[in-house]
Design a protein around this motif. Structure first.
Motif, mmCIF file in Angstrom:
data_model
loop_
_atom_site.group_PDB
_atom_site.id
_atom_site.type_symbol
_atom_site.label_atom_id
_atom_site.label_comp_id
_atom_site.label_asym_id
_atom_site.label_seq_id
_atom_site.Cartn_x
_atom_site.Cartn_y
_atom_site.Cartn_z
ATOM 1 N N ASP A 15 41.896 79.864 33.385
ATOM 2 C CA ASP A 15 41.899 78.474 32.879
ATOM 3 C C ASP A 15 41.039 77.530 33.720
ATOM 4 O O ASP A 15 41.375 76.355 33.893
ATOM 5 C CB ASP A 15 43.335 77.924 32.809
ATOM 6 C CG ASP A 15 44.247 78.769 31.939
ATOM 7 O OD1 ASP A 15 43.737 79.590 31.161
ATOM 8 O OD2 ASP A 15 45.476 78.601 32.029
ATOM 9 N N ASP A 42 40.956 85.898 23.379
ATOM 10 C CA ASP A 42 41.453 84.614 23.871
ATOM 11 C C ASP A 42 40.320 83.594 24.043
ATOM 12 O O ASP A 42 39.359 83.828 24.779
ATOM 13 C CB ASP A 42 42.151 84.848 25.211
ATOM 14 C CG ASP A 42 42.955 83.654 25.699
ATOM 15 O OD1 ASP A 42 42.743 82.543 25.202
ATOM 16 O OD2 ASP A 42 43.797 83.851 26.585
ATOM 17 N N ASN A 43 40.465 82.470 23.360
ATOM 18 C CA ASN A 43 39.514 81.351 23.428
ATOM 19 C C ASN A 43 38.099 81.722 22.990
ATOM 20 O O ASN A 43 37.146 80.998 23.268
ATOM 21 C CB ASN A 43 39.475 80.725 24.828
ATOM 22 C CG ASN A 43 40.574 79.690 25.014
ATOM 23 O OD1 ASN A 43 41.223 79.271 24.050
ATOM 24 N ND2 ASN A 43 40.797 79.281 26.239
ATOM 25 N N HIS A 47 42.179 79.866 19.196
ATOM 26 C CA HIS A 47 42.397 78.770 20.142
ATOM 27 C C HIS A 47 43.843 78.291 20.051
ATOM 28 O O HIS A 47 44.573 78.653 19.116
ATOM 29 C CB HIS A 47 41.400 77.637 19.881
ATOM 30 C CG HIS A 47 39.977 78.073 20.051
ATOM 31 N ND1 HIS A 47 39.242 78.639 19.020
ATOM 32 C CD2 HIS A 47 39.168 78.082 21.142
ATOM 33 C CE1 HIS A 47 38.033 78.957 19.476
ATOM 34 N NE2 HIS A 47 37.967 78.629 20.756
ATOM 35 N N SER A 267 44.773 78.741 28.637
ATOM 36 C CA SER A 267 44.267 79.741 27.696
ATOM 37 C C SER A 267 45.338 80.041 26.646
ATOM 38 O O SER A 267 46.510 79.711 26.812
ATOM 39 C CB SER A 267 43.920 81.020 28.444
ATOM 40 O OG SER A 267 45.072 81.521 29.109
ATOM 41 N N CYS A 268 44.918 80.706 25.575
ATOM 42 C CA CYS A 268 45.870 81.101 24.528
ATOM 43 C C CYS A 268 46.949 82.027 25.088
ATOM 44 O O CYS A 268 48.111 81.945 24.686
ATOM 45 C CB CYS A 268 45.146 81.805 23.392
ATOM 46 S SG CYS A 268 44.002 80.747 22.494
#
Length: 286
Positions: A15, A42-43, A47, A267-268
């Motif tokens: 992150d 992830d991302n 999102h 982050s997700c």
């Protein structure tokens, strides 16, 4: 023999934020997020707003999956083949198999990848990446930095206030009874990371709304330690009204000054486990 140049890399769960990512030239590899039967990165192609919308609209819950050995090998190999060493920061080993997978991948690549078990999550890892980035600039080798991290990791502190236990309950991490009880009592638990292994536990349980709880949490955390390092502090959140971020920033400044206060979004992977309106402050001690 000339010293090999160092690539600084991390799991997406650090992150770090785009500005610091660019400042220290940090490479990311994304965790997997599985939502409604589909595997996302992830991302990259999913999102936070997608995750929360799916839950509130359809009660669909995400799962997360670690980066596997083969993915790590293919990610690192081009740098190793070009003559680089890779210093890679992993999500805490107590939280995910990614760190173990990274170690196995490093063995395949002949000692030029240095997996770091951050014993942490989110921007608790970012604090370590900044320390590593400064040492790369100072000309240290990957092996020297990996050794130095053993002293730094126990001084990186991460905690978060949860607004709701619903996501932890839905993901099987706390009981329905505990979640309902917390909601009825308006409790906001502080989740703390044990920086000796990365495991998490519940610390103080605050009572009241976020406007009341967040400044008290900030004061408690910053006065908990004798020698807070004043270089960097992170305010990291999943999704939250900007007014709360400003409230927390002011609460930090009311206690002590920092050279830089960074605001980043989780982050997700992190958000999937903590839910919306989660916010934490993360910092180092001397």
């Amino acid at each position: 023999m000339a010293q090999r140049k160092v690539i600084l890399s991390a799991d997406s769960t650090c992150d770090l934020g785009e500005e610091l990512k660019a400042r220290y030239d940090v490479q990311y590899y994304p965790f997997h997020v599985i939502l409604e039967g589909k595997d996302y990165q992830d991302n990259v192609d999913i999102h936070i707003e997608d995750i929360f919308r799916a839950y509130y609209d359809r009660k669909a819950l995400p799962r997360t999956a670690a980066i596997n050995v083969e993915e790590y090998v293919e990610y690192f190999r081009p740098w190793v083949d070009q003559g680089f060493d890779v210093l890679h920061f992993c999500l805490g080993g107590a939280l995910s198999s990614a760190q173990r997978n990274c170690v196995l991948a490093a063995r395949e690549l002949g000692g030029h990848v240095f997996p770091i078990d951050s014993c942490n999550l989110s921007t608790g890892i970012s604090l370590q990446i900044i320390e590593a980035g400064e040492r790369i600039r100072a000309g240290m080798s990957a092996a020297e930095i990996a050794q130095a991290m053993k002293e730094i990791i126990p001084h990186c502190h991460a905690s978060f206030i949860l607004d709701t236990l619903e996501f932890m309950r839905a993901g099987g991490r706390c009981s329905t009874i505990a979640a309902v009880g917390a909601n009825l009592l308006a409790l906001k638990p502080c989740i703390e990371v044990d920086n000796s292994d990365g495991s998490m536990h519940v610390g103080k349980k605050y009572r009241g709304n976020l406007k009341k709880v967040l400044p008290q949490y900030v004061r408690d955390k910053l006065t908990q330690y004798d020698r807070v390092k004043r270089d960097h502090l992170f305010i990291t959140y999943s999704s939250i009204d900007p007014s709360y971020v400003e409230l927390v920033r002011q609460a930090v400044l009311d206690v002590m000054d920092f050279k830089e206060i960074h605001v980043t979004t989780a982050s997700c992977t992190i958000a999937s486990h903590c839910g919306p309106n989660t916010l934490g402050i993360l910092f180092e001690t001397e």
